[in-house]
Design a protein around this motif. Structure first.
Motif, PDB file in Angstrom:
ATOM      1  N   GLN A 116     -11.266 -26.604  -1.721  1.00  0.00           N
ATOM      2  CA  GLN A 116     -11.073 -25.174  -1.479  1.00  0.00           C
ATOM      3  C   GLN A 116     -10.765 -24.441  -2.780  1.00  0.00           C
ATOM      4  OE1 GLN A 116      -8.151 -26.021   1.687  1.00  0.00           O
ATOM      5  NE2 GLN A 116      -9.162 -24.369   2.840  1.00  0.00           N
ATOM      6  N   ILE A 117      -9.925 -25.037  -3.601  1.00  0.00           N
ATOM      7  CA  ILE A 117      -9.586 -24.425  -4.887  1.00  0.00           C
ATOM      8  C   ILE A 117     -10.831 -24.348  -5.765  1.00  0.00           C
ATOM      9  CG2 ILE A 117      -8.210 -24.678  -6.996  1.00  0.00           C
ATOM     10  CD1 ILE A 117      -6.068 -26.071  -5.171  1.00  0.00           C
ATOM     11  N   SER A 118     -11.633 -25.407  -5.758  1.00  0.00           N
ATOM     12  CA  SER A 118     -12.856 -25.431  -6.558  1.00  0.00           C
ATOM     13  C   SER A 118     -13.841 -24.362  -6.104  1.00  0.00           C
ATOM     14  CB  SER A 118     -13.511 -26.810  -6.511  1.00  0.00           C
ATOM     15  OG  SER A 118     -14.640 -26.840  -7.365  1.00  0.00           O
ATOM     16  N   ALA A 119     -13.979 -24.171  -4.791  1.00  0.00           N
ATOM     17  CA  ALA A 119     -14.903 -23.143  -4.279  1.00  0.00           C
ATOM     18  C   ALA A 119     -14.491 -21.756  -4.775  1.00  0.00           C
ATOM     19  CB  ALA A 119     -14.948 -23.181  -2.757  1.00  0.00           C
ATOM     20  N   LEU A 120     -13.184 -21.471  -4.755  1.00  0.00           N
ATOM     21  CA  LEU A 120     -12.706 -20.182  -5.254  1.00  0.00           C
ATOM     22  C   LEU A 120     -12.923 -20.081  -6.762  1.00  0.00           C
ATOM     23  CD1 LEU A 120     -11.347 -17.457  -4.813  1.00  0.00           C
ATOM     24  CD2 LEU A 120      -9.129 -18.621  -5.032  1.00  0.00           C
ATOM     25  N   ALA A 121     -12.661 -21.163  -7.472  1.00  0.00           N
ATOM     26  CA  ALA A 121     -12.854 -21.177  -8.925  1.00  0.00           C
ATOM     27  C   ALA A 121     -14.317 -20.913  -9.293  1.00  0.00           C
ATOM     28  CB  ALA A 121     -12.377 -22.502  -9.514  1.00  0.00           C
ATOM     29  N   GLU A 122     -15.226 -21.535  -8.550  1.00  0.00           N
ATOM     30  CA  GLU A 122     -16.657 -21.296  -8.792  1.00  0.00           C
ATOM     31  C   GLU A 122     -16.997 -19.824  -8.588  1.00  0.00           C
ATOM     32  OE1 GLU A 122     -19.881 -23.882  -7.246  1.00  0.00           O
ATOM     33  OE2 GLU A 122     -18.197 -25.055  -6.456  1.00  0.00           O
ATOM     34  N   TRP A 123     -16.577 -19.273  -7.441  1.00  0.00           N
ATOM     35  CA  TRP A 123     -16.890 -17.882  -7.130  1.00  0.00           C
ATOM     36  C   TRP A 123     -16.326 -16.943  -8.198  1.00  0.00           C
ATOM     37  CZ3 TRP A 123     -13.877 -13.584  -6.314  1.00  0.00           C
ATOM     38  CH2 TRP A 123     -14.564 -12.444  -5.871  1.00  0.00           C
ATOM     39  N   ALA A 124     -15.069 -17.174  -8.592  1.00  0.00           N
ATOM     40  CA  ALA A 124     -14.402 -16.306  -9.565  1.00  0.00           C
ATOM     41  C   ALA A 124     -14.874 -16.571 -10.992  1.00  0.00           C
ATOM     42  CB  ALA A 124     -12.886 -16.498  -9.481  1.00  0.00           C
ATOM     43  N   ASN A 125     -15.579 -17.698 -11.194  1.00  0.00           N
ATOM     44  CA  ASN A 125     -15.972 -18.124 -12.540  1.00  0.00           C
ATOM     45  C   ASN A 125     -14.727 -18.218 -13.425  1.00  0.00           C
ATOM     46  OD1 ASN A 125     -17.500 -18.993 -14.670  1.00  0.00           O
ATOM     47  ND2 ASN A 125     -18.465 -17.025 -15.092  1.00  0.00           N
ATOM     48  N   ASP A 126     -13.729 -18.904 -12.885  1.00  0.00           N
ATOM     49  CA  ASP A 126     -12.428 -19.037 -13.549  1.00  0.00           C
ATOM     50  C   ASP A 126     -11.840 -20.391 -13.149  1.00  0.00           C
ATOM     51  OD1 ASP A 126      -9.770 -18.822 -14.435  1.00  0.00           O
ATOM     52  OD2 ASP A 126      -9.635 -16.717 -13.861  1.00  0.00           O
ATOM     53  N   ASP A 127     -11.492 -21.192 -14.131  1.00  0.00           N
ATOM     54  CA  ASP A 127     -10.943 -22.520 -13.798  1.00  0.00           C
ATOM     55  C   ASP A 127      -9.441 -22.487 -13.537  1.00  0.00           C
ATOM     56  OD1 ASP A 127      -9.742 -22.398 -16.327  1.00  0.00           O
ATOM     57  OD2 ASP A 127     -11.163 -23.791 -17.228  1.00  0.00           O
ATOM     58  N   PHE A 128      -8.823 -21.327 -13.671  1.00  0.00           N
ATOM     59  CA  PHE A 128      -7.388 -21.136 -13.414  1.00  0.00           C
ATOM     60  C   PHE A 128      -6.519 -22.070 -14.263  1.00  0.00           C
ATOM     61  CE2 PHE A 128      -9.415 -20.407  -9.116  1.00  0.00           C
ATOM     62  CZ  PHE A 128      -9.526 -19.041  -9.261  1.00  0.00           C
ATOM     63  N   GLY A 129      -7.071 -22.567 -15.361  1.00  0.00           N
ATOM     64  CA  GLY A 129      -6.331 -23.479 -16.229  1.00  0.00           C
ATOM     65  C   GLY A 129      -6.339 -24.921 -15.757  1.00  0.00           C
ATOM     66  N   ILE A 130      -7.124 -25.202 -14.729  1.00  0.00           N
ATOM     67  CA  ILE A 130      -7.187 -26.555 -14.164  1.00  0.00           C
ATOM     68  C   ILE A 130      -8.054 -27.432 -15.056  1.00  0.00           C
ATOM     69  CG2 ILE A 130      -8.040 -27.892 -12.189  1.00  0.00           C
ATOM     70  CD1 ILE A 130      -7.251 -25.381 -10.463  1.00  0.00           C
ATOM     71  N   VAL A 131      -7.568 -28.633 -15.310  1.00  0.00           N
ATOM     72  CA  VAL A 131      -8.297 -29.582 -16.153  1.00  0.00           C
ATOM     73  C   VAL A 131      -8.482 -30.904 -15.409  1.00  0.00           C
ATOM     74  CG1 VAL A 131      -7.487 -28.542 -18.321  1.00  0.00           C
ATOM     75  CG2 VAL A 131      -6.166 -30.388 -17.255  1.00  0.00           C
ATOM     76  N   ASP A 132      -9.389 -31.704 -15.933  1.00  0.00           N
ATOM     77  CA  ASP A 132      -9.642 -33.028 -15.360  1.00  0.00           C
ATOM     78  C   ASP A 132      -8.339 -33.820 -15.343  1.00  0.00           C
ATOM     79  OD1 ASP A 132     -11.120 -35.053 -14.259  1.00  0.00           O
ATOM     80  OD2 ASP A 132     -11.868 -35.812 -16.174  1.00  0.00           O
ATOM     81  N   GLY A 133      -8.060 -34.457 -14.252  1.00  0.00           N
ATOM     82  CA  GLY A 133      -6.831 -35.245 -14.122  1.00  0.00           C
ATOM     83  C   GLY A 133      -5.725 -34.518 -13.386  1.00  0.00           C
ATOM     84  N   ASP A 134      -5.860 -33.187 -13.206  1.00  0.00           N
ATOM     85  CA  ASP A 134      -4.848 -32.460 -12.436  1.00  0.00           C
ATOM     86  C   ASP A 134      -4.892 -32.910 -10.973  1.00  0.00           C
ATOM     87  OD1 ASP A 134      -3.941 -30.967 -14.582  1.00  0.00           O
ATOM     88  OD2 ASP A 134      -4.969 -29.119 -13.998  1.00  0.00           O
ATOM     89  N   THR A 135      -3.751 -33.211 -10.427  1.00  0.00           N
ATOM     90  CA  THR A 135      -3.672 -33.566  -9.001  1.00  0.00           C
ATOM     91  C   THR A 135      -3.852 -32.301  -8.167  1.00  0.00           C
ATOM     92  OG1 THR A 135      -1.299 -33.167  -8.878  1.00  0.00           O
ATOM     93  CG2 THR A 135      -2.013 -35.408  -9.522  1.00  0.00           C
ATOM     94  N   VAL A 136      -4.026 -32.466  -6.878  1.00  0.00           N
ATOM     95  CA  VAL A 136      -4.163 -31.301  -6.002  1.00  0.00           C
ATOM     96  C   VAL A 136      -2.904 -30.448  -6.058  1.00  0.00           C
ATOM     97  CG1 VAL A 136      -3.409 -32.424  -3.864  1.00  0.00           C
ATOM     98  CG2 VAL A 136      -4.956 -30.475  -3.755  1.00  0.00           C
ATOM     99  N   GLU A 137      -1.738 -31.073  -6.197  1.00  0.00           N
ATOM    100  CA  GLU A 137      -0.485 -30.305  -6.277  1.00  0.00           C
ATOM    101  C   GLU A 137      -0.442 -29.461  -7.549  1.00  0.00           C
ATOM    102  OE1 GLU A 137       1.534 -29.909  -3.729  1.00  0.00           O
ATOM    103  OE2 GLU A 137       0.182 -31.260  -2.667  1.00  0.00           O
ATOM    104  N   VAL A 138      -0.891 -30.030  -8.656  1.00  0.00           N
ATOM    105  CA  VAL A 138      -0.929 -29.285  -9.916  1.00  0.00           C
ATOM    106  C   VAL A 138      -1.957 -28.159  -9.811  1.00  0.00           C
ATOM    107  CG1 VAL A 138      -1.529 -29.442 -12.373  1.00  0.00           C
ATOM    108  CG2 VAL A 138      -0.072 -31.200 -11.317  1.00  0.00           C
ATOM    109  N   ARG A 139      -3.096 -28.438  -9.195  1.00  0.00           N
ATOM    110  CA  ARG A 139      -4.130 -27.409  -9.011  1.00  0.00           C
ATOM    111  C   ARG A 139      -3.592 -26.245  -8.182  1.00  0.00           C
ATOM    112  NH1 ARG A 139     -10.021 -30.132  -9.036  1.00  0.00           N
ATOM    113  NH2 ARG A 139      -9.585 -31.653 -10.648  1.00  0.00           N
ATOM    114  N   LYS A 140      -2.863 -26.559  -7.110  1.00  0.00           N
ATOM    115  CA  LYS A 140      -2.281 -25.495  -6.290  1.00  0.00           C
ATOM    116  C   LYS A 140      -1.269 -24.694  -7.093  1.00  0.00           C
ATOM    117  CE  LYS A 140      -1.409 -28.308  -2.712  1.00  0.00           C
ATOM    118  NZ  LYS A 140      -1.023 -28.806  -1.369  1.00  0.00           N
ATOM    119  N   SER A 141      -0.488 -25.376  -7.894  1.00  0.00           N
ATOM    120  CA  SER A 141       0.508 -24.696  -8.718  1.00  0.00           C
ATOM    121  C   SER A 141      -0.165 -23.753  -9.727  1.00  0.00           C
ATOM    122  CB  SER A 141       1.364 -25.730  -9.446  1.00  0.00           C
ATOM    123  OG  SER A 141       2.266 -25.099 -10.314  1.00  0.00           O
ATOM    124  N   LYS A 142      -1.253 -24.200 -10.331  1.00  0.00           N
ATOM    125  CA  LYS A 142      -1.958 -23.358 -11.300  1.00  0.00           C
ATOM    126  C   LYS A 142      -2.626 -22.168 -10.611  1.00  0.00           C
ATOM    127  CE  LYS A 142      -2.580 -26.807 -14.904  1.00  0.00           C
ATOM    128  NZ  LYS A 142      -3.533 -27.578 -15.738  1.00  0.00           N
TER     129      LYS A 142
END
Length: 150
Positions: A116-142
């Motif tokens: 879900q976070i990835s779908a929003l990131a794609e649409w917004a063309n913004d990675d929200f600071g998320i990097v490879d290795g981030d857990t889902v909890e870290v992704r939600k926090s970012k």
């Protein structure tokens, strides 16, 4: 002699009209670029305002309803690391985050998946600071940080 002078003047005028036509084309291109720049600035200001409103709401605690954010980047971005492409619509800069892709509340965001976070990131063309290795909890926090302008 007068005919020769008139013919030369017509040739000069024809060349000048060609130059003016080219300059008008350049000006039209510049106006288009300026319009896109102004739209981008407007979108960024609207995004920052929504983020500040969300931050104020969050300071009171509880399940706050988010003020939806605004797309500021042109185009569609790649999926986040480890996620499959969702191929969302390529909406214009200044478009409010669509309800189908964006969390409505703080508690809803807490139940989100990486997809879900990835779908929003794609649409917004913004990675929200998320990097490879981030857990889902870290992704939600970012993503939450993005919603709250932190």
């Amino acid at each position: 002699a007068n005919v020769a002078t008139l013919t030369a003047n017509v040739a000069t005028l024809t060349a000048n009209v060609g130059t003016l036509t080219a300059n008008v084309g350049t000006l039209e291109g510049n106006v288009g670029t300026l319009s896109a720049t102004v739209a981008g600035i407007d979108a960024r200001q609207r995004l920052a305002l929504a983020q500040r409103r969300n931050a104020r709401k969050a300071s009171s605690g509880g399940n706050i309803p988010f003020v939806q954010l605004v797309k500021v980047n042109v185009g569609v971005g790649p999926p986040l690391p480890g996620a499959a492409a969702q191929n969302p619509n390529n909406d214009a800069v200044g478009t409010t985050y669509p309800n189908a892709l964006a969390p409505a509340t703080l508690y809803e965001l807490d139940s989100w998946t990486s997809a879900q976070i990835s779908a929003l990131a794609e649409w917004a063309n913004d990675d929200f600071g998320i990097v490879d290795g981030d857990t889902v909890e870290v992704r939600k926090s970012k993503l939450l940080d993005h919603y709250l302008l932190e």
